[in-house]
Design a protein around this motif. Sequence first.
Motif, PDB file in Angstrom:
ATOM      1  N   ASN A 139      65.425 -10.685 -25.101  1.00 44.45           N
ATOM      2  CA  ASN A 139      65.769 -12.083 -26.467  1.00 44.45           C
ATOM      3  C   ASN A 139      64.161 -11.781 -26.545  1.00 44.45           C
ATOM      4  O   ASN A 139      64.272 -13.032 -27.269  1.00 44.45           O
ATOM      5  N   GLY A 140      63.921 -11.321 -26.642  1.00 42.23           N
ATOM      6  CA  GLY A 140      62.145 -10.418 -28.043  1.00 42.23           C
ATOM      7  C   GLY A 140      61.190 -12.106 -27.449  1.00 42.23           C
ATOM      8  O   GLY A 140      60.491 -12.357 -27.780  1.00 42.23           O
ATOM      9  N   LYS A 141      61.557 -12.649 -25.949  1.00 46.63           N
ATOM     10  CA  LYS A 141      60.613 -13.542 -25.377  1.00 46.63           C
ATOM     11  C   LYS A 141      59.521 -12.973 -24.841  1.00 46.63           C
ATOM     12  O   LYS A 141      59.648 -12.019 -24.141  1.00 46.63           O
ATOM     13  N   VAL A 142      58.219 -12.982 -24.873  1.00 46.48           N
ATOM     14  CA  VAL A 142      57.239 -12.349 -24.541  1.00 46.48           C
ATOM     15  C   VAL A 142      56.810 -13.267 -22.686  1.00 46.48           C
ATOM     16  O   VAL A 142      57.153 -14.303 -22.694  1.00 46.48           O
ATOM     17  N   ILE A 143      57.187 -12.067 -22.219  1.00 47.56           N
ATOM     18  CA  ILE A 143      56.411 -11.800 -20.678  1.00 47.56           C
ATOM     19  C   ILE A 143      55.126 -12.700 -20.035  1.00 47.56           C
ATOM     20  O   ILE A 143      54.286 -13.336 -19.128  1.00 47.56           O
ATOM     21  N   ASP A 144      54.892 -11.429 -20.829  1.00 43.95           N
ATOM     22  CA  ASP A 144      52.596 -11.801 -20.887  1.00 43.95           C
ATOM     23  C   ASP A 144      52.320 -10.720 -22.017  1.00 43.95           C
ATOM     24  O   ASP A 144      52.886  -9.675 -22.279  1.00 43.95           O
ATOM     25  N   SER A 170      45.015 -17.909 -33.608  1.00 46.04           N
ATOM     26  CA  SER A 170      45.515 -17.101 -34.452  1.00 46.04           C
ATOM     27  C   SER A 170      46.965 -18.573 -35.055  1.00 46.04           C
ATOM     28  O   SER A 170      46.895 -18.827 -34.362  1.00 46.04           O
ATOM     29  N   THR A 171      46.571 -18.727 -36.456  1.00 47.41           N
ATOM     30  CA  THR A 171      47.971 -19.652 -36.997  1.00 47.41           C
ATOM     31  C   THR A 171      48.634 -18.878 -37.389  1.00 47.41           C
ATOM     32  O   THR A 171      49.800 -19.238 -37.702  1.00 47.41           O
ATOM     33  N   TYR A 172      48.711 -17.813 -37.465  1.00 51.33           N
ATOM     34  CA  TYR A 172      50.279 -16.810 -38.001  1.00 51.33           C
ATOM     35  C   TYR A 172      51.620 -16.492 -37.185  1.00 51.33           C
ATOM     36  O   TYR A 172      52.317 -16.627 -36.834  1.00 51.33           O
ATOM     37  N   ARG A 173      50.658 -15.930 -35.517  1.00 51.93           N
ATOM     38  CA  ARG A 173      51.648 -15.944 -34.701  1.00 51.93           C
ATOM     39  C   ARG A 173      51.084 -16.027 -33.320  1.00 51.93           C
ATOM     40  O   ARG A 173      49.709 -15.758 -33.484  1.00 51.93           O
ATOM     41  N   GLU A 174      50.987 -17.039 -32.444  1.00 57.68           N
ATOM     42  CA  GLU A 174      50.781 -16.618 -30.939  1.00 57.68           C
ATOM     43  C   GLU A 174      51.207 -15.680 -29.757  1.00 57.68           C
ATOM     44  O   GLU A 174      52.912 -15.126 -30.035  1.00 57.68           O
ATOM     45  N   VAL A 175      50.768 -15.952 -29.144  1.00 56.58           N
ATOM     46  CA  VAL A 175      51.745 -14.151 -28.001  1.00 56.58           C
ATOM     47  C   VAL A 175      51.169 -15.083 -26.629  1.00 56.58           C
ATOM     48  O   VAL A 175      50.327 -14.949 -25.831  1.00 56.58           O
ATOM     49  N   LEU A 176      51.588 -15.537 -26.334  1.00 52.91           N
ATOM     50  CA  LEU A 176      52.220 -16.735 -25.213  1.00 52.91           C
ATOM     51  C   LEU A 176      53.446 -16.529 -24.115  1.00 52.91           C
ATOM     52  O   LEU A 176      54.282 -16.307 -25.187  1.00 52.91           O
ATOM     53  N   PRO A 177      53.417 -16.372 -22.881  1.00 56.43           N
ATOM     54  CA  PRO A 177      54.692 -16.638 -22.547  1.00 56.43           C
ATOM     55  C   PRO A 177      55.610 -17.215 -22.792  1.00 56.43           C
ATOM     56  O   PRO A 177      55.529 -18.373 -23.108  1.00 56.43           O
ATOM     57  N   GLY A 178      56.564 -16.814 -23.348  1.00 56.62           N
ATOM     58  CA  GLY A 178      57.917 -17.890 -23.351  1.00 56.62           C
ATOM     59  C   GLY A 178      58.177 -17.515 -24.180  1.00 56.62           C
ATOM     60  O   GLY A 178      59.089 -18.748 -25.597  1.00 56.62           O
ATOM     61  N   GLY A 179      57.064 -17.608 -25.630  1.00 56.34           N
ATOM     62  CA  GLY A 179      57.283 -17.300 -26.915  1.00 56.34           C
ATOM     63  C   GLY A 179      57.730 -16.046 -27.833  1.00 56.34           C
ATOM     64  O   GLY A 179      57.918 -15.863 -26.889  1.00 56.34           O
ATOM     65  N   THR A 180      58.379 -16.386 -29.025  1.00 55.93           N
ATOM     66  CA  THR A 180      59.149 -15.949 -29.033  1.00 55.93           C
ATOM     67  C   THR A 180      57.690 -14.318 -29.392  1.00 55.93           C
ATOM     68  O   THR A 180      57.225 -14.538 -30.376  1.00 55.93           O
ATOM     69  N   TYR A 181      57.865 -13.502 -29.567  1.00 55.59           N
ATOM     70  CA  TYR A 181      57.242 -11.864 -30.133  1.00 55.59           C
ATOM     71  C   TYR A 181      57.361 -11.727 -31.464  1.00 55.59           C
ATOM     72  O   TYR A 181      58.927 -11.713 -32.131  1.00 55.59           O
ATOM     73  N   LEU A 182      56.429 -11.666 -32.454  1.00 56.97           N
ATOM     74  CA  LEU A 182      56.218 -11.480 -33.368  1.00 56.97           C
ATOM     75  C   LEU A 182      55.500 -10.200 -33.824  1.00 56.97           C
ATOM     76  O   LEU A 182      54.612 -10.405 -32.979  1.00 56.97           O
TER      77      LEU A 182
END
Length: 577
Positions: free
Chosen positions: A135-140, A150-162
């Motif tokens: 589903n494009g969600k970050v697992i880890d 980063s103000t552009y993209r967060e890379v955190l579990p549960g967040g959408t991967y950009l």
Amino acid sequence: MALDGITLGFIKNEISEYLLGAKVEKVYQPSKCELVFLMRTRSGAYRLYMSAQAISPRIHITSQTLENPQKPPMLCMLLRKRLVGATLTEINQVSLDRVLELCFDATDEIGDKVKLKVFIEIMAQRSNIVLVNENGKVIDAVKRVDETKSTYREVLPGGTYLLPPSQNKLDISSCSAGEIVKAVCEKKNQKLSSAILSSVLGVSPIVCREIACACSDKAVEDMTVIDESVLYDKIVEIQNIIAENKPSPQVIFDPEGNPVDFSFMDITQYGENYPVKKYSSFSELLDEFCFETDRMYRIKRRAGDMLKLLNNASQRVAKKVNLQKMQLEKCDDKETLRIYAELINSNLYRLEKGAAFYDIENYYDNNNVVRIKVNPALSPVQNSQKYYKEYKKSVTAEKMLADLIESGEQELLYIDSVLDELSRADSEAEISEIRQELIAGGYIRRKSKDKIKLPKSLPPYEFTTSDGFRVLVGRNNVQNDKLTFKTAKNYDMWLHTQDFAGSHTVIVSDNREITDTAIEEAARIAARFSSADGADKVPVDYTLIKNVKKPNNAKPGKVIYHVYNTIYVTPNRDIQL
């Protein structure tokens, strides 16, 4: 020494050739930013290495076996849970950007089929490895990125991967050469190499310089029609290499033999004095090119506290020794103090209290008159006793200072030897043994009284000479002592670099007469395992084990020997530490 988008594309092709359809058998995490997937195919097993370290981020198939921590990190356990048994179905590159997408068919906890993706982003200090669900969600991720980073993209579990932000450059694999030349020529206020770097996606600085070198790397505004034509031809040349998938993996070395950079195409900008070594694959190239950098990084990460402690101790001891040497120099005038005391004592009958100095004939110097400064508040007898007292004090200080200086210099040699050991240590076991050595020597405090489970000790390094003699090399000072005084026999040959810190090296005779060839080859090995491994000619002493002695109360690794020969050799740099 950047891994550019074009090179990453060739690496993608290499990995695809060997690993598409492979299953993930095991997952390892040697360090926080490194992952190794053991991939099983019908033709055998391969190790897929991924690194998000700022110094050398990359992905490739590796032949290196990396040591793993005794307890797997939490991320490693998560990846094992999600990916072990999964099949690698697809590898994609985002345009010519330095991002690869690895697609896996896996199963979840209840046995349902799921699709997982691993994104590896090769972007210096912003490099990352991210596990994403269907589903494009970050697992880890290897590096979690929150809003503070980063103000552009967060890379955190549960967040959408950009995906990382686009660089707004022209893709050299899809744009025409004419479009690229036009875009480059619009940057009038830049040098040609800089204009290419800021306009073209997928090329590293060395490739930009190579292209510009063909045009004399002049300012863009000074380019002629001929220069534009040459630029066009170089762009087409690179496009053909990409389209035909025919790179030329190579490393450029400086005249001293140190690697300078690597590329997918022939590099001529450095001239004939910079030799080039070509490889059959980028995986082989990166394994060798990054090996030493990664090794030093691991040492710094695992033994950084010891390196800092030893460097501080070395500076402290060196400062103390220098002060003691300055004090020792002052003791050189002790004989003058004794003579003054004697002269005053032999002339008491004509000296009076209250004088600031005495003018006395010096019978040690042809009765020349010497002026002796004295304390007017003291009598001549007291001034004589004062000089005697200072003389005796200087004699005592001289003896004590000489012993202290000798002790300090021996400690500096010992610290240098431990630093030399650390520079070559690469495994947790080696570093743990050195740590225990420093604890035993009082340099490091034991943190707990509880018994600590240490990794299993490693044996000495072992090599074989061209004429069949075994050569053993100690890994640290404690092992050096064990090798020299317990393992080796009286008529084995012992070698050590002269006046340089290094490992004890032993040629095992096995009741045979040791040949000159064996001694020379073993000496080259001893030079390699020393602090002089960067020199061209290194003096190496060699003698029979029976001539090597251990002084009483000496620190680990310290020996003495008086019967020996010396050979000058070039270190054997073919040995990978």
